[in-house]
Design a protein around this motif. Structure first.
Motif, PDB file in Angstrom:
ATOM      1  N   GLN A 107      18.929 -36.547  -3.046  1.00 21.69           N
ATOM      2  CA  GLN A 107      18.811 -37.064  -1.658  1.00 21.69           C
ATOM      3  C   GLN A 107      19.829 -36.443  -0.710  1.00 21.69           C
ATOM      4  OE1 GLN A 107      16.199 -37.978  -2.285  1.00 21.69           O
ATOM      5  NE2 GLN A 107      15.956 -39.598  -3.763  1.00 21.69           N
TER       6      GLN A 107
ATOM      7  N   ASP B  55      15.102 -34.007  -5.544  1.00 24.78           N
ATOM      8  CA  ASP B  55      14.592 -34.434  -4.232  1.00 24.78           C
ATOM      9  C   ASP B  55      15.758 -34.438  -3.251  1.00 24.78           C
ATOM     10  OD1 ASP B  55      12.022 -35.112  -5.124  1.00 24.78           O
ATOM     11  OD2 ASP B  55      12.666 -37.128  -5.685  1.00 24.78           O
TER      12      ASP B  55
ATOM     13  N   ILE C  68      16.614 -35.510   1.025  1.00 19.08           N
ATOM     14  CA  ILE C  68      16.088 -36.174   2.230  1.00 19.08           C
ATOM     15  C   ILE C  68      16.891 -35.702   3.440  1.00 19.08           C
ATOM     16  CG2 ILE C  68      15.790 -38.399   3.398  1.00 19.08           C
ATOM     17  CD1 ILE C  68      15.396 -39.713   0.719  1.00 19.08           C
ATOM     18  N   TYR C  69      16.201 -35.389   4.524  1.00 16.67           N
ATOM     19  CA  TYR C  69      16.936 -35.087   5.758  1.00 16.67           C
ATOM     20  C   TYR C  69      16.693 -36.192   6.792  1.00 16.67           C
ATOM     21  CZ  TYR C  69      12.471 -32.962   7.320  1.00 16.67           C
ATOM     22  OH  TYR C  69      11.165 -32.726   7.632  1.00 16.67           O
TER      23      TYR C  69
ATOM     24  N   PHE D 156      12.145 -34.019   1.888  1.00 22.51           N
ATOM     25  CA  PHE D 156      11.352 -34.939   2.710  1.00 22.51           C
ATOM     26  C   PHE D 156      12.172 -35.431   3.907  1.00 22.51           C
ATOM     27  CE2 PHE D 156      10.499 -35.607  -1.792  1.00 22.51           C
ATOM     28  CZ  PHE D 156       9.131 -35.401  -1.863  1.00 22.51           C
TER      29      PHE D 156
ATOM     30  N   LEU E 290      13.402 -38.559   6.162  1.00 25.20           N
ATOM     31  CA  LEU E 290      13.617 -39.972   5.847  1.00 25.20           C
ATOM     32  C   LEU E 290      12.496 -40.807   6.469  1.00 25.20           C
ATOM     33  CD1 LEU E 290      15.462 -42.237   4.738  1.00 25.20           C
ATOM     34  CD2 LEU E 290      16.639 -42.225   6.941  1.00 25.20           C
TER      35      LEU E 290
ATOM     36  N   THR F   6       8.370 -42.020   9.704  1.00 24.74           N
ATOM     37  CA  THR F   6       9.458 -41.043   9.594  1.00 24.74           C
ATOM     38  C   THR F   6      10.453 -41.140  10.753  1.00 24.74           C
ATOM     39  OG1 THR F   6       7.769 -39.535  10.387  1.00 24.74           O
ATOM     40  CG2 THR F   6       8.557 -39.159   8.176  1.00 24.74           C
TER      41      THR F   6
END
Ligand code: SF4
Length: 583
Positions: free
Chosen positions: A278, A314, A316-317, A345, A347, A373
Motif C-alpha cells: 500500500q 499492491d 495505493i495512491y 490503485f 484510494l 475514488t
C-alpha cells in the motif's frame, strides 16, 4: 417457489465464480429441500440490462436475489427496474458488499423489497422461512438485522453439496476464512465482526480433493491474511503439495508472518502470492491504521525471493498525508524488491469503512458514488492523482503486461534512472506510440532511451527475447497442450518469430554466466542480425535461428493455419525446422 440468485461478474475470467450466490443456494437447499428451487445465474457487465432481465425471467422466478458489489451496482439497479415492470409480483432483494455498506441508499432507489446486510447465510434462511409463512416484504424489512455466521463449520460446502460445480468454471474461488485480525481503515473486511473465523481443516481437505477430482486448474484463495495462522497455513500448503500439485493457487499474505519454512512451502507448490504493501511510508500508513517496518518487509520478501516463490505487491495512491513524491518513493521501494508484478490503485473511500467516517478530517475529496475514488486531498492534488494514475498505467504496461522482471533492474541501472523516472518517460512514450504488441513497444522505447549509445541494440534484444518467450510460456501454462493437440494449433500458440541484433543464444549464455552489465554486454557481443523462432517444448522456452527462407515459410504456414487447413506443411515444418528428430 423458484429462487434465482444473480451473480454479475466484471468479465468472463477465471475469477468469475458465483461463490456468494452458491453459499446462499447451499443453505437454502438444506433448509427448504423440496419447497424452494434455487438457480444460480451468471451474468456479465457487458450484457445489457434488457438481456439480463430476460435471462432472469426465463427461469420463471418468484424471488430474485442480487449479489451487489461496487462494479455491478448500476447494472443491478437497472435490471431490477425492468423486472419490476415486467413482473410486478416478483420479490427482489440484494446482498453483497454494496448492500451491506449502503442498505438505506439501495432501498431508497425503490426497486428492492429488502437487502440482506453482511453475511447472508443465516439471514436468507430466516427471511425465506418468514416469507413462506406469509410474512410481507415490509414485515421482513423491519426485522432484518446483520447476522454473521459464528462458526463456519455449521455451513454446508457449496462445492461438496453440488450447489457449485467446479468443473463448470475455468477457475475456482476457495473461501478459507472470514474476517480479518487487522483493522485497516480503508477496508471492509474487518467491519462488523471480531477476529478471523476459519473453515475447519477436514472440510479444507475434502474441498481440495474435490477440486483436484474436478480438474480445477487455478484456485483463488479467499483469505486476506492466509499466513496469519502459520500452523494452519503450513498444513494447507503441505496438503496442496501432496494432493493438488498441478493446481495453481493465488494467495494473499502478510509479510510479517513469513518465515523460512513458509517461504519454502510456498515455493514447493504452484502459486502466486500477493502482499498488500500500500505504501512504504510508515507515517502515511499509520493514518489508516496500518504500519510498515521497511527492514522487516525487505527481510521477509527476501525469504520468498531466495526460496524462489512468486510474489507481487499492491500499492495505493492518494492515501491521507501521502504526496506524489511519497508515492514515487513507495513505487521505487516496491520495485527494488523485484516483485513479479505490482498492482497500483487509487484510494477508494468505501461506504461502511472507517475511512469513510474519517475522510472529512483528512480533507479527502472523493466520488460519492461508485467507485468512490479519491479526487484530491490537501497533500495530493487533483493533478497529482492524474500523474499517479498515468504512472500506474505505465507501470502496468511495462512491468506487469510487459514481463519486465528478468531485465528491469539491468536496464534501469544502465540508464541510471529511478523506476518512477523510467515510468514517467514511458508514460509519455505510450501516449505517442500506441502499439498492442507490448514487447515491440518496449524494444522501441528502450532503443530510444539508449539512442546514440552502444547498449541500445542489446537492450532491445533482451526485451525482445524475454517478452516473447515469456508470453509463449504464459500461453502454454494457461492452455497446456493436450496429448492429441492439433499440430496447427501447436504451431499457432507455441511459436513466434523475432528479429535480433545479436545472436540470442550468445546473449543468453552471457546472461546465464552472470554478466548483466549492459555496457559490458554491448562490448563483448558480436553484432549478428538474425531471425529466431521462439517456441515452447516440454515447458521450456527454446529458440532456433532460422534462415530468411525458413522464416518466410513459417509466416506463410502460420498465417494460413486454421481448423480447415492442411496439416501436411505444418507437420513437415515442425519436423524439419522446429523439432528435428522428434516423432
Ligand atoms: S486490508 Fe487486508 S489486512 Fe487490512 S483489514 Fe483489510 S483484509 Fe485485513
Amino acid at each position: 417457489m423458484n429462487l434465482v440468485l444473480v451473480a454479475i461478474h466484471i468479465e468472463a475470467s477465471a475469477r468469475a465464480v458465483p461463490l456468494g450466490s452458491a453459499m446462499l443456494a447451499s443453505v437454502v437447499k438444506r433448509a427448504f429441500p423440496d419447497v424452494v428451487h434455487t438457480r444460480i445465474l451468471d451474468l456479465f457487465l457487458q450484457q445489457s440490462a434488457e438481456v439480463c432481465a430476460a435471462e432472469i425471467l426465463a427461469s420463471d422466478p418468484d424471488w430474485v436475489g442480487f449479489s451487489i458489489y461496487v462494479w455491478n451496482r448500476s447494472l443491478s439497479r437497472e435490471i431490477a427496474r425492468i423486472l419490476r415492470i415486467r413482473k410486478p409480483s416478483l420479490l427482489l432483494f440484494a446482498g453483497g458488499s454494496e448492500a451491506t455498506a449502503d442498505p438505506v441508499g439501495m432501498l431508497g432507489e425503490g426497486f428492492l423489497d429488502f437487502v440482506l446486510p453482511g453475511e447472508g447465510e443465516e439471514l436468507i434462511v430466516e427471511v425465506l422461512g418468514g416469507l413462506l409463512q406469509g410474512a410481507s416484504p415490509a414485515e421482513i424489512r423491519r426485522t432484518i438485522r446483520p447476522s454473521p455466521v459464528k462458526d463456519l463449520a455449521t455451513l454446508p460446502s457449496p462445492y461438496l453439496d453440488g450447489s457449485l460445480d467446479p468443473s463448470a468454471y475455468s477457475g475456482m474461488l476457495w473461501e478459507l476464512s472470514r474476517g480479518c485480525p487487522f483493522r485497516c481503515d480503508f477496508c471492509f473486511e474487518s467491519r462488523g465482526t471480531e477476529g478471523t473465523r476459519r473453515v475447519p481443516m477436514e472440510r479444507v481437505k475434502a474441498e481440495l480433493l474435490h477440486f483436484e477430482a474436478c480438474g480445477v486448474s487455478q484456485v483463488f484463495v479467499l483469505d486476506p491474511t492466509f499466513n496469519f495462522d502459520k500452523r494452519q497455513a503450513k498444513a494447507i500448503l503441505r496438503l496442496i503439495a501432496e494432493q493438488a500439485p498441478a493446481v495453481h493457487f493465488f494467495f494473499e499474505i502478510r509479510s510479517e508472518f513469513i518465515d523460512p519454512e513458509l517461504a519454502r512451502l510456498f515455493a514447493s507448490i504452484r502459486c502466486s502470492l500477493q502482499i498488500g504493501l500500500q505504501s512504504a511510508d510508515d507515517a502515511v500508513l499509520r493514518k489508516i491504521n496500518r504500519s510498515i517496518d521497511q527492514k522487516d518487509f525487505e527481510a521477509k520478501v527476501l525469504l520468498l525471493h531466495q526460496a524462489g516463490a512468486t510474489y507481487g505487491f499492491d500499492l495505493i495512491y492518494g492515501l491521507p498525508g501521502d504526496t506524489l513524491d511519497g508515492f514515487h518513493a513507495s513505487l521505487d521501494f516496491a520495485l527494488s524488491l523485484a516483485p513479479n508484478h505490482l498492482d497500483i490503485f487509487p484510494l477508494s473511500v468505501l461506504p461502511g469503512t472507517r475511512l469513510h467516517d474519517t475522510a472529512p478530517e483528512f480533507g479527502l475529496q472523493h466520488l460519492e458514488g461508485v467507485p468512490y475514488t479519491v479526487i484530491a486531498s490537501p497533500t495530493f492534488r487533483e493533478a497529482d492523482m492524474r500523474a499517479a494514475a498515468r504512472m500506474a498505467q505505465a507501470c502496468d504496461v511495462m512491468y506487469n503486461q510487459g514481463r519486465a522482471v528478468p531485465w528491469f533492474a539491468m536496464l534501469l541501472d544502465a540508464l541510471a534512472l529511478a523506476p518512477f523516472e523510467l515510468f514517467g518517460r514511458f508514460a509519455g512514450y505510450l501516449e505517442t506510440h500506441p502499439n498492442p504488441d507490448i514487447t515491440a513497444l518496449q524494444a522501441a522505447f528502450f532503443t530510444s532511451c539508449f539512442s546514440g549509445r552502444k547498449e541500445a541494440a542489446v537492450a532491445a534484444d533482451i526485451v525482445t527475447y524475454f517478452g516473447y518467450s515469456g508470453g509463449l510460456l504464459e500461453e502454454v501454462a494457461r492452455n497446456p497442450p493436450g496429448t492429441s493437440e492439433d499440430p496447427r494449433e501447436r504451431l499457432r500458440r507455441n511459436t513466434c518469430l523475432a528479429t535480433f541484433h545479436h545472436d540470442p543464444r550468445v546473449l543468453l549464455e552471457q546472461l546465464e554466466s552472470g554478466i548483466t552489465d549492459l555496457e559490458h554486454l554491448a562490448c563483448v557481443l558480436p553484432k549478428h542480425a538474425c531471425l529466431a523462432l521462439l517456441y515452447v517444448d516440454g515447458g521450456d522456452a527454446l529458440l532456433r535461428i532460422v534462415s530468411p527462407a525458413e522464416a518466410e515459410a513459417f509466416e506463410r504456414i502460420r498465417s494460413s493455419c486454421g481448423p480447415g487447413s492442411e496439416c501436411g506443411d505444418v507437420i513437415h515444418f515442425m519436423e524439419t525446422v522446429l523439432f528435428p528428430g522428434q516423432p
